[in-house]
Design a protein around this motif. Structure first.
Motif, PDB file in Angstrom:
ATOM      1  N   THR A  81      -4.003  10.776   2.940  1.00  0.00           N
ATOM      2  CA  THR A  81      -2.772   9.994   3.019  1.00  0.00           C
ATOM      3  C   THR A  81      -2.571   9.272   1.693  1.00  0.00           C
ATOM      4  O   THR A  81      -3.516   8.743   1.109  1.00  0.00           O
ATOM      5  N   GLN A  82      -1.327   9.281   1.214  1.00  0.00           N
ATOM      6  CA  GLN A  82      -1.022   8.717  -0.097  1.00  0.00           C
ATOM      7  C   GLN A  82      -0.870   7.201  -0.021  1.00  0.00           C
ATOM      8  O   GLN A  82      -0.139   6.688   0.833  1.00  0.00           O
ATOM      9  N   VAL A  83      -1.523   6.523  -0.944  1.00  0.00           N
ATOM     10  CA  VAL A  83      -1.354   5.076  -1.116  1.00  0.00           C
ATOM     11  C   VAL A  83      -0.854   4.849  -2.536  1.00  0.00           C
ATOM     12  O   VAL A  83      -1.488   5.296  -3.501  1.00  0.00           O
ATOM     13  N   THR A  84       0.279   4.179  -2.654  1.00  0.00           N
ATOM     14  CA  THR A  84       0.850   3.872  -3.961  1.00  0.00           C
ATOM     15  C   THR A  84       1.061   2.373  -4.079  1.00  0.00           C
ATOM     16  O   THR A  84       1.713   1.772  -3.219  1.00  0.00           O
ATOM     17  N   VAL A  85       0.479   1.783  -5.120  1.00  0.00           N
ATOM     18  CA  VAL A  85       0.586   0.345  -5.350  1.00  0.00           C
ATOM     19  C   VAL A  85       1.392   0.122  -6.614  1.00  0.00           C
ATOM     20  O   VAL A  85       0.983   0.555  -7.702  1.00  0.00           O
ATOM     21  N   SER A  86       2.517  -0.525  -6.479  1.00  0.00           N
ATOM     22  CA  SER A  86       3.389  -0.776  -7.633  1.00  0.00           C
ATOM     23  C   SER A  86       3.051  -2.125  -8.265  1.00  0.00           C
ATOM     24  O   SER A  86       2.651  -3.066  -7.587  1.00  0.00           O
ATOM     25  N   SER A  87       3.254  -2.185  -9.575  1.00  0.00           N
ATOM     26  CA  SER A  87       2.926  -3.426 -10.290  1.00  0.00           C
ATOM     27  C   SER A  87       4.113  -4.353 -10.352  1.00  0.00           C
ATOM     28  O   SER A  87       5.229  -4.008  -9.998  1.00  0.00           O
ATOM     29  N   SER A 102      -3.774   8.293   8.763  1.00  0.00           N
ATOM     30  CA  SER A 102      -2.407   7.759   8.769  1.00  0.00           C
ATOM     31  C   SER A 102      -2.440   6.359   8.167  1.00  0.00           C
ATOM     32  O   SER A 102      -3.510   5.777   7.983  1.00  0.00           O
ATOM     33  N   GLY A 103      -1.244   5.846   7.864  1.00  0.00           N
ATOM     34  CA  GLY A 103      -1.150   4.470   7.409  1.00  0.00           C
ATOM     35  C   GLY A 103      -0.880   4.284   5.930  1.00  0.00           C
ATOM     36  O   GLY A 103      -0.715   3.154   5.467  1.00  0.00           O
ATOM     37  N   GLY A 104      -0.824   5.365   5.173  1.00  0.00           N
ATOM     38  CA  GLY A 104      -0.535   5.221   3.757  1.00  0.00           C
ATOM     39  C   GLY A 104       0.914   4.819   3.520  1.00  0.00           C
ATOM     40  O   GLY A 104       1.723   4.759   4.436  1.00  0.00           O
ATOM     41  N   GLY A 105       1.219   4.519   2.259  1.00  0.00           N
ATOM     42  CA  GLY A 105       2.583   4.149   1.917  1.00  0.00           C
ATOM     43  C   GLY A 105       2.661   3.485   0.566  1.00  0.00           C
ATOM     44  O   GLY A 105       1.712   3.542  -0.230  1.00  0.00           O
ATOM     45  N   LEU A 106       3.800   2.868   0.323  1.00  0.00           N
ATOM     46  CA  LEU A 106       4.074   2.172  -0.933  1.00  0.00           C
ATOM     47  C   LEU A 106       4.006   0.668  -0.696  1.00  0.00           C
ATOM     48  O   LEU A 106       4.617   0.162   0.246  1.00  0.00           O
ATOM     49  N   VAL A 107       3.269  -0.019  -1.549  1.00  0.00           N
ATOM     50  CA  VAL A 107       3.117  -1.464  -1.405  1.00  0.00           C
ATOM     51  C   VAL A 107       3.062  -2.094  -2.787  1.00  0.00           C
ATOM     52  O   VAL A 107       2.638  -1.448  -3.756  1.00  0.00           O
ATOM     53  N   GLN A 108       3.481  -3.326  -2.884  1.00  0.00           N
ATOM     54  CA  GLN A 108       3.420  -4.040  -4.155  1.00  0.00           C
ATOM     55  C   GLN A 108       2.002  -4.548  -4.393  1.00  0.00           C
ATOM     56  O   GLN A 108       1.238  -4.792  -3.449  1.00  0.00           O
ATOM     57  N   ALA A 109       1.688  -4.750  -5.648  1.00  0.00           N
ATOM     58  CA  ALA A 109       0.383  -5.311  -5.998  1.00  0.00           C
ATOM     59  C   ALA A 109       0.184  -6.643  -5.278  1.00  0.00           C
ATOM     60  O   ALA A 109       1.105  -7.454  -5.187  1.00  0.00           O
ATOM     61  N   SER A 151      -5.306  -7.310  -1.134  1.00  0.00           N
ATOM     62  CA  SER A 151      -5.243  -7.589  -2.571  1.00  0.00           C
ATOM     63  C   SER A 151      -5.184  -6.293  -3.372  1.00  0.00           C
ATOM     64  O   SER A 151      -5.925  -6.104  -4.347  1.00  0.00           O
ATOM     65  N   LEU A 152      -4.295  -5.414  -2.964  1.00  0.00           N
ATOM     66  CA  LEU A 152      -4.219  -4.104  -3.598  1.00  0.00           C
ATOM     67  C   LEU A 152      -3.769  -4.205  -5.052  1.00  0.00           C
ATOM     68  O   LEU A 152      -2.970  -5.089  -5.422  1.00  0.00           O
ATOM     69  N   LYS A 153      -4.297  -3.296  -5.860  1.00  0.00           N
ATOM     70  CA  LYS A 153      -4.008  -3.247  -7.293  1.00  0.00           C
ATOM     71  C   LYS A 153      -3.403  -1.886  -7.625  1.00  0.00           C
ATOM     72  O   LYS A 153      -3.652  -0.898  -6.911  1.00  0.00           O
ATOM     73  N   PRO A 154      -2.653  -1.790  -8.703  1.00  0.00           N
ATOM     74  CA  PRO A 154      -2.102  -0.482  -9.092  1.00  0.00           C
ATOM     75  C   PRO A 154      -3.189   0.589  -9.250  1.00  0.00           C
ATOM     76  O   PRO A 154      -2.939   1.766  -8.945  1.00  0.00           O
ATOM     77  N   GLU A 155      -4.362   0.199  -9.671  1.00  0.00           N
ATOM     78  CA  GLU A 155      -5.445   1.174  -9.841  1.00  0.00           C
ATOM     79  C   GLU A 155      -6.013   1.673  -8.516  1.00  0.00           C
ATOM     80  O   GLU A 155      -6.845   2.574  -8.504  1.00  0.00           O
ATOM     81  N   ASP A 156      -5.571   1.107  -7.403  1.00  0.00           N
ATOM     82  CA  ASP A 156      -5.959   1.622  -6.090  1.00  0.00           C
ATOM     83  C   ASP A 156      -5.083   2.807  -5.674  1.00  0.00           C
ATOM     84  O   ASP A 156      -5.340   3.437  -4.645  1.00  0.00           O
TER      85      ASP A 156
END
Length: 123
Positions: free
Chosen positions: A117-123, A7-14, A85-90
């Motif tokens: 669980t999906q992790v999406t990092v937006s730029s 659990s814990g995935g989601g959408l986050v900004q770079a 420090s998440l990056k779009p490539e994560d």
């Protein structure tokens, strides 16, 4: 057999952070190590981090070293992946896996997996 639930995935900004959890039930004490892997669309599953249950030794992929931290809660039988420090490539589906007798950087050596669980990092 150990059941794993992430659990814990989601959408986050770079530049942002997320914390993933992997809860183990069944016979978690039978696991020697627990690892996180990730798979981005069109790519092979890749190693992220692994924790050896007894002793707490940890190992990381070079791509996440210094940004991600794997840790455990013995009482809750849960392994965490703190991602900073998440990056779009994560961006990927992150899955946890357990091994009964050793640790490995190879996904093919693990035969017990959570659903991911999906992790999406937006730029």
């Amino acid at each position: 057999q150990v059941q794993l639930v992430e659990s814990g995935g989601g959408l986050v900004q770079a530049g942002g952070s997320l914390r993933l959890s992997c809860a183990a039930s069944g016979r978690p004490g039978s696991s020697y190590s627990m690892a996180w892997f990730r798979q981005a669309p069109g790519k092979e599953r890749e190693f992220v981090a692994v924790l050896v249950w007894n002793g707490g030794h940890t190992f990381y992929a070079d791509s996440v070293k210094g940004r991600f931290t794997i840790s455990r809660d013995n009482i809750r039988n849960t392994v965490y992946l703190q991602m900073n420090s998440l990056k779009p490539e994560d961006t990927a589906v992150y899955s946890c896996a357990s091994h009964r007798s050793r640790y490995s950087y190879s996904a093919t050596e693990y035969d017990n997996w959570g659903q991911g669980t999906q992790v999406t990092v937006s730029s």
